[in-house]
Scaffold this active site. Structure first.
Site: not given
Ligand code: ZN
Ligand code: ADP
Length: 358
Positions: A123, A145, A187, A228, A238, A242, A246, A249, A253, A265
Protein backbone atom coordinates in the site's frame (compact mmCIF):
# COMPACT_ATOMS: atom_id res chain seq x y z
CA UNK A 1 22.18 24.19 -6.35
CA UNK A 2 18.79 25.11 -7.73
CA UNK A 3 15.77 24.13 -5.73
CA UNK A 4 12.02 24.46 -5.79
CA UNK A 5 9.21 23.08 -3.70
CA UNK A 6 6.16 21.36 -5.10
CA UNK A 7 3.60 22.56 -2.58
CA UNK A 8 0.64 20.21 -2.59
CA UNK A 9 -2.74 21.09 -1.19
CA UNK A 10 -4.57 18.62 1.02
CA UNK A 11 -3.16 15.58 2.70
CA UNK A 12 -0.12 14.83 0.60
CA UNK A 13 3.11 16.38 1.73
CA UNK A 14 5.14 18.75 -0.35
CA UNK A 15 8.45 17.73 -1.85
CA UNK A 16 11.49 19.36 -3.31
CA UNK A 17 12.97 19.31 -6.79
CA UNK A 18 16.73 19.82 -6.52
CA UNK A 19 19.02 20.34 -9.49
CA UNK A 20 22.80 20.47 -9.60
CA UNK A 21 25.57 19.36 -11.86
CA UNK A 22 27.11 16.15 -10.43
CA UNK A 23 24.22 15.56 -8.03
CA UNK A 24 24.24 11.84 -8.86
CA UNK A 25 27.39 11.43 -6.77
CA UNK A 26 25.80 13.11 -3.78
CA UNK A 27 22.41 11.45 -3.55
CA UNK A 28 23.11 10.15 -0.04
CA UNK A 29 23.30 13.69 1.29
CA UNK A 30 20.09 14.52 -0.59
CA UNK A 31 18.28 11.66 1.14
CA UNK A 32 19.48 12.56 4.62
CA UNK A 33 16.70 15.08 5.51
CA UNK A 34 14.05 12.52 4.48
CA UNK A 35 15.01 10.04 7.25
CA UNK A 36 14.55 7.01 5.02
CA UNK A 37 15.78 3.54 5.96
CA UNK A 38 19.35 2.78 4.87
CA UNK A 39 18.24 -0.14 2.74
CA UNK A 40 17.18 1.20 -0.62
CA UNK A 41 16.14 -0.36 -3.91
CA UNK A 42 17.28 1.43 -7.06
CA UNK A 43 15.18 0.52 -10.11
CA UNK A 44 16.64 1.26 -13.53
CA UNK A 45 16.78 -0.10 -17.07
CA UNK A 46 19.68 -2.05 -18.54
CA UNK A 47 20.96 0.86 -20.63
CA UNK A 48 21.04 3.31 -17.75
CA UNK A 49 22.44 0.59 -15.48
CA UNK A 50 25.38 0.06 -17.82
CA UNK A 51 26.12 3.78 -18.12
CA UNK A 52 25.36 5.20 -14.69
CA UNK A 53 24.46 2.66 -11.99
CA UNK A 54 28.01 2.16 -10.66
CA UNK A 55 28.49 5.82 -9.85
CA UNK A 56 25.07 6.21 -8.28
CA UNK A 57 25.45 3.09 -6.12
CA UNK A 58 28.99 4.04 -5.10
CA UNK A 59 27.81 7.47 -3.96
CA UNK A 60 24.96 5.98 -1.95
CA UNK A 61 27.27 3.43 -0.31
CA UNK A 62 29.86 6.04 0.55
CA UNK A 63 27.09 8.02 2.22
CA UNK A 64 26.11 5.12 4.47
CA UNK A 65 23.25 3.60 2.47
CA UNK A 66 22.76 -0.01 1.46
CA UNK A 67 21.50 0.20 -2.14
CA UNK A 68 20.29 -2.76 -4.21
CA UNK A 69 19.88 -2.61 -7.96
CA UNK A 70 16.86 -3.92 -9.88
CA UNK A 71 16.88 -3.68 -13.67
CA UNK A 72 14.21 -3.96 -16.34
CA UNK A 73 14.71 -4.04 -20.12
CA UNK A 74 14.85 -0.57 -21.70
CA UNK A 75 11.85 0.72 -23.61
CA UNK A 76 8.13 1.28 -23.41
CA UNK A 77 7.44 -2.49 -23.28
CA UNK A 78 8.60 -2.49 -19.68
CA UNK A 79 5.58 -0.42 -18.68
CA UNK A 80 3.68 -3.68 -18.28
CA UNK A 81 1.75 -5.56 -15.69
CA UNK A 82 4.33 -8.31 -16.08
CA UNK A 83 7.11 -6.00 -14.91
CA UNK A 84 5.00 -4.77 -12.00
CA UNK A 85 4.64 -8.37 -10.84
CA UNK A 86 8.28 -9.24 -11.54
CA UNK A 87 9.58 -6.21 -9.61
CA UNK A 88 7.21 -6.84 -6.71
CA UNK A 89 8.32 -10.45 -6.39
CA UNK A 90 11.97 -9.50 -6.72
CA UNK A 91 11.52 -6.94 -3.94
CA UNK A 92 9.92 -9.57 -1.73
CA UNK A 93 12.64 -12.09 -2.49
CA UNK A 94 15.26 -9.56 -1.48
CA UNK A 95 13.55 -8.78 1.78
CA UNK A 96 11.80 -5.49 1.08
CA UNK A 97 9.14 -4.51 3.59
CA UNK A 98 6.87 -1.54 4.19
CA UNK A 99 9.76 0.62 5.33
CA UNK A 100 11.80 0.13 2.15
CA UNK A 101 12.30 3.10 -0.17
CA UNK A 102 12.44 2.89 -3.97
CA UNK A 103 14.58 5.07 -6.20
CA UNK A 104 13.64 5.38 -9.89
CA UNK A 105 16.87 5.93 -11.85
CA UNK A 106 15.99 6.41 -15.51
CA UNK A 107 13.66 7.97 -18.04
CA UNK A 108 9.90 8.22 -18.03
CA UNK A 109 9.49 4.48 -18.46
CA UNK A 110 11.42 3.62 -15.31
CA UNK A 111 9.80 6.49 -13.43
CA UNK A 112 6.22 5.52 -14.34
CA UNK A 113 6.80 1.84 -13.63
CA UNK A 114 8.72 2.31 -10.38
CA UNK A 115 6.17 4.87 -9.26
CA UNK A 116 3.35 2.41 -9.78
CA UNK A 117 5.16 -0.33 -7.87
CA UNK A 118 5.96 2.15 -5.10
CA UNK A 119 2.31 3.11 -4.81
CA UNK A 120 1.11 -0.49 -4.69
CA UNK A 121 3.73 -2.42 -2.72
CA UNK A 122 2.26 -2.99 0.75
CA UNK A 123 0.00 0.00 0.00
CA UNK A 124 2.80 2.42 -0.61
CA UNK A 125 6.55 2.91 -0.31
CA UNK A 126 8.47 6.19 -0.33
CA UNK A 127 9.72 7.04 -3.83
CA UNK A 128 12.70 9.08 -4.99
CA UNK A 129 12.84 10.18 -8.63
CA UNK A 130 16.27 10.47 -10.24
CA UNK A 131 15.47 11.26 -13.90
CA UNK A 132 18.13 10.53 -16.52
CA UNK A 133 16.36 11.70 -19.71
CA UNK A 134 15.57 15.31 -20.55
CA UNK A 135 11.89 14.40 -20.85
CA UNK A 136 11.81 12.87 -17.39
CA UNK A 137 13.73 15.83 -15.88
CA UNK A 138 11.31 18.47 -17.11
CA UNK A 139 8.10 16.50 -17.20
CA UNK A 140 7.57 12.87 -16.17
CA UNK A 141 9.40 12.85 -12.81
CA UNK A 142 7.35 15.74 -11.42
CA UNK A 143 3.68 15.52 -10.56
CA UNK A 144 3.23 12.03 -9.18
CA UNK A 145 1.67 10.28 -12.17
CA UNK A 146 2.48 6.60 -12.47
CA UNK A 147 1.34 4.20 -15.18
CA UNK A 148 1.71 1.07 -17.22
CA UNK A 149 0.33 0.30 -20.69
CA UNK A 150 -2.21 -2.28 -21.80
CA UNK A 151 -2.64 -3.52 -25.38
CA UNK A 152 -5.77 -1.34 -25.58
CA UNK A 153 -4.09 1.95 -24.66
CA UNK A 154 -1.05 3.60 -23.18
CA UNK A 155 -0.98 4.65 -19.53
CA UNK A 156 -4.30 2.94 -18.91
CA UNK A 157 -3.49 1.65 -15.43
CA UNK A 158 -1.96 4.15 -13.08
CA UNK A 159 -2.06 5.97 -9.80
CA UNK A 160 -1.01 9.27 -8.28
CA UNK A 161 1.95 8.70 -5.99
CA UNK A 162 4.01 11.78 -5.25
CA UNK A 163 7.77 11.32 -4.86
CA UNK A 164 9.53 12.43 -1.68
CA UNK A 165 12.26 14.07 -3.74
CA UNK A 166 13.19 14.70 -7.37
CA UNK A 167 16.97 14.91 -7.80
CA UNK A 168 18.11 16.21 -11.19
CA UNK A 169 21.69 15.93 -12.47
CA UNK A 170 21.93 17.39 -16.00
CA UNK A 171 25.20 15.53 -16.47
CA UNK A 172 23.22 12.34 -17.15
CA UNK A 173 22.27 13.97 -20.46
CA UNK A 174 25.79 13.73 -21.82
CA UNK A 175 25.13 10.11 -22.74
CA UNK A 176 21.57 10.70 -23.99
CA UNK A 177 21.12 10.08 -27.76
CA UNK A 178 19.94 13.05 -29.93
CA UNK A 179 16.56 11.48 -30.57
CA UNK A 180 15.87 11.30 -26.84
CA UNK A 181 17.15 14.85 -26.38
CA UNK A 182 14.61 16.06 -28.92
CA UNK A 183 11.79 14.33 -27.02
CA UNK A 184 12.70 16.41 -24.01
CA UNK A 185 13.12 19.61 -26.02
CA UNK A 186 9.53 19.29 -27.22
CA UNK A 187 8.32 19.28 -23.60
CA UNK A 188 10.53 22.27 -22.75
CA UNK A 189 8.99 24.22 -25.64
CA UNK A 190 5.54 23.11 -24.48
CA UNK A 191 6.23 24.57 -21.03
CA UNK A 192 7.37 27.83 -22.62
CA UNK A 193 4.42 28.04 -24.99
CA UNK A 194 1.85 27.69 -22.22
CA UNK A 195 3.50 29.71 -19.47
CA UNK A 196 6.74 31.53 -20.24
CA UNK A 197 7.63 33.25 -23.49
CA UNK A 198 11.00 34.09 -22.01
CA UNK A 199 11.94 30.41 -21.83
CA UNK A 200 11.23 30.18 -25.57
CA UNK A 201 13.52 33.16 -26.19
CA UNK A 202 16.25 31.61 -24.12
CA UNK A 203 16.07 28.30 -25.98
CA UNK A 204 15.99 30.11 -29.31
CA UNK A 205 19.04 32.20 -28.50
CA UNK A 206 21.01 29.18 -27.34
CA UNK A 207 20.12 27.02 -30.34
CA UNK A 208 22.48 24.09 -30.75
CA UNK A 209 24.73 25.42 -27.97
CA UNK A 210 22.14 24.41 -25.35
CA UNK A 211 23.76 21.07 -24.56
CA UNK A 212 27.27 22.47 -24.49
CA UNK A 213 26.67 25.29 -22.06
CA UNK A 214 26.29 23.77 -18.58
CA UNK A 215 24.90 26.83 -16.89
CA UNK A 216 22.30 27.50 -19.58
CA UNK A 217 21.26 23.86 -19.75
CA UNK A 218 20.77 23.76 -15.98
CA UNK A 219 18.74 26.97 -16.11
CA UNK A 220 16.53 25.84 -19.01
CA UNK A 221 15.79 22.49 -17.33
CA UNK A 222 15.09 24.24 -14.07
CA UNK A 223 12.71 26.77 -15.66
CA UNK A 224 10.76 24.04 -17.45
CA UNK A 225 10.65 21.88 -14.29
CA UNK A 226 9.42 24.90 -12.34
CA UNK A 227 6.58 25.47 -14.79
CA UNK A 228 5.53 21.84 -14.48
CA UNK A 229 5.83 21.99 -10.68
CA UNK A 230 3.79 25.20 -10.52
CA UNK A 231 1.02 23.68 -12.57
CA UNK A 232 0.77 20.40 -10.66
CA UNK A 233 0.89 22.25 -7.34
CA UNK A 234 -1.99 24.45 -8.44
CA UNK A 235 -3.94 21.47 -9.60
CA UNK A 236 -2.69 18.13 -8.40
CA UNK A 237 -5.10 15.92 -10.33
CA UNK A 238 -6.68 16.60 -13.72
CA UNK A 239 -8.53 19.90 -13.62
CA UNK A 240 -8.28 22.66 -16.18
CA UNK A 241 -4.95 24.02 -15.02
CA UNK A 242 -3.21 20.66 -15.26
CA UNK A 243 -4.80 20.18 -18.69
CA UNK A 244 -2.67 23.04 -20.01
CA UNK A 245 0.19 20.53 -19.99
CA UNK A 246 -1.61 18.84 -22.88
CA UNK A 247 -0.59 21.60 -25.30
CA UNK A 248 0.35 19.84 -28.54
CA UNK A 249 -0.68 16.52 -27.05
CA UNK A 250 -4.29 16.26 -28.24
CA UNK A 251 -3.14 15.82 -31.80
CA UNK A 252 0.25 14.48 -30.67
CA UNK A 253 -1.30 11.45 -29.01
CA UNK A 254 -3.51 10.83 -32.05
CA UNK A 255 -0.42 10.96 -34.31
CA UNK A 256 1.46 8.55 -32.08
CA UNK A 257 -1.43 6.11 -31.98
CA UNK A 258 -2.06 6.37 -35.73
CA UNK A 259 1.65 5.67 -36.38
CA UNK A 260 1.39 2.64 -34.06
CA UNK A 261 3.90 4.40 -31.84
CA UNK A 262 6.61 4.48 -34.47
CA UNK A 263 6.68 8.28 -34.36
CA UNK A 264 8.74 9.43 -31.34
CA UNK A 265 6.75 11.28 -28.70
CA UNK A 266 8.67 14.53 -29.16
CA UNK A 267 8.12 14.57 -32.93
CA UNK A 268 4.42 13.81 -32.51
CA UNK A 269 4.04 16.56 -29.93
CA UNK A 270 5.99 18.97 -32.14
CA UNK A 271 3.57 18.39 -35.02
CA UNK A 272 0.73 18.70 -32.52
CA UNK A 273 2.08 22.04 -31.27
CA UNK A 274 2.35 23.41 -34.81
CA UNK A 275 -1.26 22.39 -35.47
CA UNK A 276 -2.31 23.99 -32.18
CA UNK A 277 -0.52 27.21 -33.15
CA UNK A 278 -2.48 27.25 -36.43
CA UNK A 279 -5.75 26.63 -34.58
CA UNK A 280 -4.84 29.41 -32.17
CA UNK A 281 -4.63 31.82 -35.12
CA UNK A 282 -8.23 30.95 -35.97
CA UNK A 283 -9.79 30.55 -32.53
CA UNK A 284 -7.90 32.44 -29.86
CA UNK A 285 -6.46 35.41 -31.72
CA UNK A 286 -2.78 34.40 -31.80
CA UNK A 287 -0.97 36.87 -34.05
CA UNK A 288 0.60 35.76 -37.31
CA UNK A 289 4.02 36.87 -36.07
CA UNK A 290 3.80 34.86 -32.85
CA UNK A 291 2.59 31.81 -34.74
CA UNK A 292 5.45 31.98 -37.23
CA UNK A 293 8.00 32.52 -34.47
CA UNK A 294 6.66 29.45 -32.66
CA UNK A 295 6.81 27.23 -35.73
CA UNK A 296 10.35 28.44 -36.55
CA UNK A 297 11.52 27.68 -33.03
CA UNK A 298 10.14 24.13 -33.16
CA UNK A 299 11.74 23.43 -36.54
CA UNK A 300 15.09 24.98 -35.61
CA UNK A 301 15.43 22.45 -32.81
CA UNK A 302 15.15 19.58 -35.30
CA UNK A 303 11.50 18.87 -34.54
CA UNK A 304 8.68 18.36 -37.09
CA UNK A 305 11.08 18.89 -39.98
CA UNK A 306 9.55 16.04 -41.95
CA UNK A 307 5.91 15.07 -42.47
CA UNK A 308 4.85 12.53 -39.86
CA UNK A 309 4.18 9.88 -42.51
CA UNK A 310 0.76 9.05 -41.13
CA UNK A 311 -2.44 9.33 -43.21
CA UNK A 312 -4.51 12.30 -41.97
CA UNK A 313 -7.65 10.13 -41.98
CA UNK A 314 -6.02 7.76 -39.50
CA UNK A 315 -5.07 10.69 -37.27
CA UNK A 316 -8.61 12.08 -37.32
CA UNK A 317 -9.99 8.62 -36.57
CA UNK A 318 -7.65 8.33 -33.57
CA UNK A 319 -8.80 11.78 -32.43
CA UNK A 320 -12.38 10.53 -32.68
CA UNK A 321 -11.59 7.77 -30.19
CA UNK A 322 -10.20 10.33 -27.82
CA UNK A 323 -13.28 12.46 -28.35
CA UNK A 324 -15.57 9.71 -27.06
CA UNK A 325 -13.69 9.67 -23.81
CA UNK A 326 -14.15 13.41 -23.37
CA UNK A 327 -17.96 13.44 -23.56
CA UNK A 328 -18.23 14.07 -27.29
CA UNK A 329 -16.11 17.21 -27.43
CA UNK A 330 -12.71 17.89 -28.90
CA UNK A 331 -10.71 19.78 -26.32
CA UNK A 332 -7.60 21.71 -27.33
CA UNK A 333 -5.11 23.80 -25.43
CA UNK A 334 -4.65 26.95 -27.53
CA UNK A 335 -2.64 30.13 -27.17
CA UNK A 336 -3.72 33.76 -27.00
CA UNK A 337 -0.06 34.66 -27.13
CA UNK A 338 3.28 32.93 -26.62
CA UNK A 339 3.25 32.05 -22.92
CA UNK A 340 -0.52 32.44 -22.47
CA UNK A 341 -2.70 29.36 -22.92
CA UNK A 342 -6.33 28.47 -22.47
CA UNK A 343 -8.57 25.43 -22.78
CA UNK A 344 -10.93 25.49 -25.74
CA UNK A 345 -13.79 23.01 -25.81
CA UNK A 346 -15.88 21.95 -28.76
CA UNK A 347 -13.31 22.55 -31.49
CA UNK A 348 -15.00 21.37 -34.73
CA UNK A 349 -13.39 18.32 -36.31
CA UNK A 350 -13.55 20.04 -39.72
CA UNK A 351 -11.30 22.79 -38.44
CA UNK A 352 -8.86 20.25 -37.02
CA UNK A 353 -8.84 18.43 -40.36
CA UNK A 354 -7.44 21.60 -41.95
CA UNK A 355 -4.41 21.69 -39.63
CA UNK A 356 -3.55 17.98 -39.41
CA UNK A 357 0.05 17.63 -40.67
CA UNK A 358 0.40 15.90 -44.00
ZN1 ZN B 1 4.59 14.68 -23.54
P1 ADP C 1 11.36 8.87 -21.76
O1 ADP C 1 12.12 9.42 -20.65
O2 ADP C 1 11.44 9.67 -23.00
O3 ADP C 1 9.95 8.52 -21.37
P2 ADP C 1 12.62 6.18 -21.68
O4 ADP C 1 12.50 6.05 -20.23
O5 ADP C 1 12.09 5.07 -22.52
O6 ADP C 1 11.95 7.51 -22.26
O7 ADP C 1 14.12 6.44 -22.08
C1 ADP C 1 14.46 6.55 -23.42
C2 ADP C 1 15.67 5.70 -23.74
O8 ADP C 1 16.84 6.38 -23.28
C3 ADP C 1 15.71 4.33 -23.10
O9 ADP C 1 16.20 3.42 -24.05
C4 ADP C 1 16.68 4.49 -21.94
O10 ADP C 1 17.34 3.29 -21.66
C5 ADP C 1 17.64 5.52 -22.47
N1 ADP C 1 18.27 6.39 -21.48
C6 ADP C 1 17.72 6.92 -20.39
N2 ADP C 1 18.57 7.76 -19.77
C7 ADP C 1 19.71 7.73 -20.49
C8 ADP C 1 20.96 8.40 -20.39
N3 ADP C 1 21.19 9.29 -19.43
N4 ADP C 1 21.90 8.13 -21.33
C9 ADP C 1 21.64 7.26 -22.35
N5 ADP C 1 20.49 6.63 -22.50
C10 ADP C 1 19.53 6.85 -21.60
Amino acid sequence: MRELTVALPGRESSYRVRLAWGLRHRLAAELEPLSLPRRLFVVTDQTVARLHADQVLAGLKAGGYDPHLLTVPPGEKSKSWRQVTALTRELLARGADRTTALMALGGGVVGDLTGLVASLFMRGLPLIQVPTTLLAMVDASIGGKTAINLPEAKNLLGTFHQPRLVAIDPEFLQTLPPRERRNGLAEILKAGFIREAELLKRVENLGPRLFQDRESLAEVIFRAAAIKAGIVAADEREGDVRRLLNFGHTLGHALEAASRYRLPHGQAVAHGMIAALCLSRRLTGLSAGACEAGVRLIRNLGLARRPPGVPPEAVLAALGHDKKRQAGELVFVLLRDLGAAEIVRGVPLELVAEVVPR
